[in-house]
Enzyme design. Structure first.
Site, PDB file in Angstrom:
ATOM      1  CG  HIS A 193       5.277   5.902  10.014  1.00 30.14           C
ATOM      2  ND1 HIS A 193       5.651   4.589   9.861  1.00 30.14           N
ATOM      3  CD2 HIS A 193       5.566   6.211  11.307  1.00 30.14           C
ATOM      4  CE1 HIS A 193       6.130   4.126  11.004  1.00 30.14           C
ATOM      5  NE2 HIS A 193       6.092   5.098  11.896  1.00 30.14           N
ATOM      6  CG  ASP A 250       6.240   2.671   7.090  1.00 35.15           C
ATOM      7  OD1 ASP A 250       6.552   3.866   6.926  1.00 35.15           O
ATOM      8  OD2 ASP A 250       5.835   2.212   8.168  1.00 35.15           O
ATOM      9  CB  SER A 307      11.116   1.395  18.236  1.00 39.36           C
ATOM     10  OG  SER A 307       9.799   0.935  18.007  1.00 39.36           O
TER      11      SER A 307
END
EC number: 3.4.21.-
Length: 990
Positions: free
Chosen positions: A111, A142, A225
């Site tokens: 993402h 991801d 993060s």
């Protein structure tokens, strides 16, 4: 040329199996630039409370580990350039870490890399910077990889983190090292609590991982993060930070098993194969599997084979027309694939990724009965879009597996990833639409859609059939206006995994608009017994505008309002400037809800909020009537009749009376833009009028007394405030008469703001009693004086000052605001007028000669690095004490270098590379000398005259420099893309 605007940051609910349905919202941990308040650079040597480690030995071990790990961690500053699939165009920050120092490979989240075009750079621990390009983003999971040139890092030894997925264990102490909340470096501690949770569900119309286990821990990571390494005390990466809860300290980590496989493929220059049967599994505990039909024998076998597992995989979503459709049903429990007992997603991925194009044998249990099915494994990359089309200001690509899986539909169809421009079908929903057909031709895939769009001429109105992913039962049908002149690009972009750039080709040049043919229209009289009122419907029409460029900081929107025909023989219509704020747009007139024809803009009043447009009288065959316009201003107490259009374009009428005529001050917007000033607005006692955004006030003999107009006000809570008021038709009469005489009018104004004050206030300010008596004797409507509320900054300073009380102009007592409207003249008049003012200032009467000015409409703009630059427009001059530069930013795109590096709306660019840029032409000359993908230094000034400097990196591939310039004589706008070609293209002719 088109501009998009979007926002990435979101908080989403988790509803995945195995979690509390009332669980708090979750968010991915990338960090949006707009949300950075202050970025503090944290030194690697962070003071640590030794007691939190239990003993000094553990503390020293962690300290040494962190000192090594931070050398591998990078802060990623990136832009997802275009809206694509589930992602908006956005500028953001995240984290990554080096996993191969020699090849220059960085691991981060999918993402972050995004499914669409990506531009970014990485900042290492020692603040060296280098460009990064995507080399892989997983279609489902991801994670993604970025590549950088290791030779660009001169002052530190690049260290790679070793991936050790097997070391992730429940109870293990870990550290998350990354760019948390936009900080350069943050180190968060936690303990792994679960290894077998299902992938978090972030909601609809957004990216969601699936068909994988996730690791759960409590580390309280936040925005920025994303992509951080999760390391153990030995310095090995055991997981990848991916998401977390916004209301609890729970974080979700992606296991490294499939990531490690993908990395090895890259290192050995092999393709990363990804197989699929278009089916989503969920891990469900044994007790639930039993309720779904798992037999005791199979449960015993699974528990014996996998003693550390708590359940099995169960079919959740099977996509229609996919390889497993019909063969596998929702709720089936997976037992084995190709004879191998299955207990984890990793096993399934491993088999599928090595079986593309092959048939696999799957054993499932359904209601206590065992079934064996065979499915051919498909290529996951083939159902993941790697190209998109930009046309008419919108973007399109094939429907992705990601979106289709969430809604359980076949992986086919044309997906609108940005419903803007001609395809602005819903202002509240820009994404999620599927195009079923256009121009009565079906569009089952992107190639067909492209071929259909090639055949549609510019300015054509066509039928669009479409539906939304969230409501597949409702088919929408509408007509859209094809814009291939303002939004001229028709480009096909395709991902290049070698360069990391999305290459594009121009698909087709616009087809010239078809010649318009005349049509007949029949008016329906207003149902009223007064013939003169009944036929006023023949003098009213609907005016609609289509804009594509945020000129003068005005909204890009399609506006519809009514207009009044003021000369049927020549085709003149008067309309609110709310609908026609400038001439960088298209205007259409609709008569009798039957015939729509284009119109041109002939006059824009600088202060009174009205515009005059002209249509071709030969294109409409209808009984259009020129109404009688009053020569007498309205007064309080006058009886009148309101005729207006409701929001669904229905004519309504009501008798009413004038309750007040007073000076009105429309609040200014925080970003200056056009607003009506120095108004005397007519208020009426009529409930019907509040439901109408346009209309007229008339006498019973059909004489027009006033216009009921909508006025653009300030922006509040992301919405534009609209004011509804009446403007006396006599305020427009002088301009109208000049047009009827075949002359081109123009207005020179006193560039100051005025407001009414009471006699008491005037007396306190020092107005002599003799002038107060004059006012009391001569004023017919209201006892008031006019005072200066503000003075605009002009090239030749206005001699008026704030607080001045106006006594007379040209020796005539000023009793009303209309006496300060300025001077109406023709285009042949070159010189502005000088007016003799008598004012009271600080208790003294003084005489002033005030020169009127002509307001210049914007005739040149430049698009640079995603920002709209232009000379400061009139609203800016009205709002400031001085103008620092002739290069003013009126808008910036949400994925642009302008946003990423710090240019904001209302900023002035004063210097580029230390060269002064006093005007837009000078600015463009300097910019043309700056190469692509290089930094340039800019000195800017804020709206509050605070100077600052930035460095901005150009990107002409995605953000070319384009100039739009209007030829004042011909009225033609010319587009010139400066970084690509010197070829000029006429895009609009008035």
């Amino acid at each position: 040329m088109s501009v998009t605007n979007s926002n990435r940051k979101r908080s989403l609910s988790e509803v995945s199996e195995g979690s509390d349905p009332e669980a708090p919202a979750k968010t991915r941990n990338s960090y949006t630039t707009d949300e950075i308040v202050m970025v503090e650079e944290v030194d690697s040597e962070i003071p640590v409370n030794i007691s939190s480690y239990g003993d000094a030995e553990t503390y020293l071990k962690w300290q040494n580990t962190i000192a090594k790990v931070v050398k591998s961690v990078v802060s990623i500053h990136f832009s997802q350039v275009a809206p694509f699939d589930s992602d908006n165009a956005v500028v953001s920050q995240a984290t990554g870490f080096v996993v191969d120092a020699s090849l220059g490979i960085i691991l981060t989240n999918r993402h972050v890399v995004g499914p669409g075009p990506f531009v970014g750079y990485a900042v290492f621990d020692n603040h060296e910077e280098c460009d990064v390009t995507p080399i892989y983003r997983d279609p489902v999971h991801d994670f993604g990889f970025l590549k950088f040139d290791p030779t660009k890092i001169k002052y530190m030894n690049i260290q790679a983190l070793e991936l050790k997925p097997s070391l992730a264990k429940v109870g293990s102490e870990i550290r998350v090292v990354g760019n948390d909340a936009g900080e350069k470096l943050s180190i968060l501690s936690g303990f792994i609590s679960r290894l077998d949770r299902n992938a978090p569900d972030y909601g609809e119309l957004t990216y969601n991982d699936f068909n994988t286990e996730y690791i759960q821990a409590a580390a309280a990571a936040s925005g920025g993060s994303s992509g951080s390494p999760v390391v153990n005390s030995d310095g090995y990466a055991v997981a990848l930070q991916a998401g977390g809860s916004t209301e609890a300290s729970t974080d979700f980590f992606l296991p490294l098993d499939r990531i490690l496989r993908a990395l090895k493929c890259l290192q050995s220059n092999k393709p990363i194969t990804r197989g699929t049967i278009q089916l989503q599994w969920l891990l469900k505990p044994f007790d639930e599997c039993r309720r779904l039909g798992l037999t005791a024998d199979r449960e015993s076998q699974a528990r014996a084979q996998f003693p550390d597992k708590i359940g099995l995989l169960v079919a959740e979503t099977i996509l229609r027309e996919g390889p497993s459709d019909i063969k596998i049903k929702e709720g089936d429990t997976l037992i084995s694939i190709n004879g191998e007992l299955i207990s984890s997603f990793i096993q399934v991925d491993d088999i599928l990724d090595e079986s593309i194009g092959k048939e696999i044998e799957i054993i499932i249990q359904r209601g206590g009965i065992e079934h064996t099915v065979k499915c051919e494994v498909g290529d996951l990359h083939s159902i993941t879009p790697d190209r998109y089309v930009e046309v008419c200001g919108a973007t399109f690509h094939e429907l992705s597996y990601q979106m289709a899986r969430f809604y359980g539909m076949p992986v086919r169809g044309v997906f609108i990833s940005s419903a803007s421009g001609s395809f602005n079908i819903d202002a509240n929903e820009r994404v999620g639409w599927i195009v079923d057909s256009i121009d009565n031709k079906e569009t089952p895939n992107l190639d067909t859609f492209i071929e259909v769009m090639k055949t549609i001429p510019d300015r054509q109105r066509v039928t669009l059939r479409y539906h939304h992913l969230t409501d597949q039962h409702t088919i929408h049908v509408t007509s859209i206006y094809i814009d291939r002149h303002w939004c001229s690009e028709f480009r096909l972009y395709k991902r290049n995994d070698v360069t990391g750039i999305w290459d594009y080709e121009n698909v087709a040049e616009p087809i010239k608009a078809e010649e318009l043919k005349p049509h007949a229209a029949k008016f329906i009289d207003i149902p009223i017994d007064i013939p003169e009122i009944a036929t006023l419907s023949h003098s009213l029409c609907m005016v609609s505008t289509v804009s594509a460029i945020p000129l003068d900081s005005l909204p890009v929107e399609n506006v519809k309002t009514s207009g009044l025909v003021i000369d049927a023989e020549q085709g003149y219509i008067i309309v609110s400037r709310r609908a026609v704020p400038h001439d960088c747009l298209d205007v259409f007139v609709t008569f009798a809800d039957s015939v729509m024809i284009p119109a041109s803009i002939v006059f824009l009043h600088p202060t009174k909020n009205y515009a005059i447009i002209k249509y071709d009288i030969n294109l409409v065959n209808a009984n259009i009537i020129t109404p009688k316009l009053s020569n007498t201003p309205m007064k309080r107490g006058d009886r009148t009749r309101f005729i207006g259009f409701t929001h669904n374009n229905r004519l309504v009428t009501s008798e009413t009376s004038v309750t007040d005529i007073s000076s009105i001050s429309i609040p200014s917007n925080i970003i200056p833009r056009y607003r009506a000033t120095n108004l005397e607005a007519i208020s009426i006692d009529c409930n019907v009028s509040t439901k109408c955004n346009s209309g007229i006030l008339t006498d019973n003999d059909g004489t027009i007394r006033a216009l009921w107009l909508s006025f653009l006000g300030e922006r509040q809570d992301n919405k534009d405030k609209i004011y509804l008021m009446s403007l006396d038709i006599t305020d427009c009469k002088e301009v109208i008469e000049l047009l009827k005489e075949g002359k081109k009018p123009k207005v020179s104004i006193i560039d100051a703001g005025f407001g009414a004050i009471s006699i008491l206030t005037a007396r306190i300010r020092g107005v002599p009693e003799e002038w107060i008596k004059k006012m009391e004797l001569q004023s017919e409507n209201r006892l008031q004086f006019i005072s200066v509320s503000r003075v605009s900054f002009t090239e030749e300073p206005v001699k008026l000052q704030t607080g001045d009380v106006i006594l007379a102009v040209n020796d005539k007592l000023v009793t009303e605001m209309s006496q300060l409207d300025g001077v109406v003249s023709t285009a042949d008049d070159e010189e502005s007028q000088t007016l003799r003012f008598k004012v009271v200032r600080e208790g003294k009467i003084i005489d002033l000669n005030i020169k009127t000015i002509y307001v210049k409409e914007t005739s040149q703009i430049a698009v640079f690095s995603g920002s709209i630059l232009q000379p400061p427009h009139h609203a800016v001059w009205q709002s400031m004490m001085n103008i620092p530069s002739g290069v003013y930013c009126t808008f910036r795109g949400e994925s642009s270098p302008a946003l990423q590096f710090g240019i904001s709306a209302t900023n002035f660019i004063t210097h580029v590379n230390e060269t002064e840029t006093p005007d837009l032409d000078t600015f463009l000359k300097v910019i043309k000398q700056i190469p692509d993908n290089t930094y340039c230094k800019m000195r800017l000034m804020t709206f509050d005259n605070v100077p600052f400097a930035i460095s901005l990196k150009t990107n002409y591939h995605y953000f070319p420099t384009t100039e739009l310039k209007k030829n004042i004589e011909s009225g033609k706008w010319i587009e010139n893309e400066l970084n690509k070609t010197e070829e000029k293209k006429i895009i609009k002719s008035d």
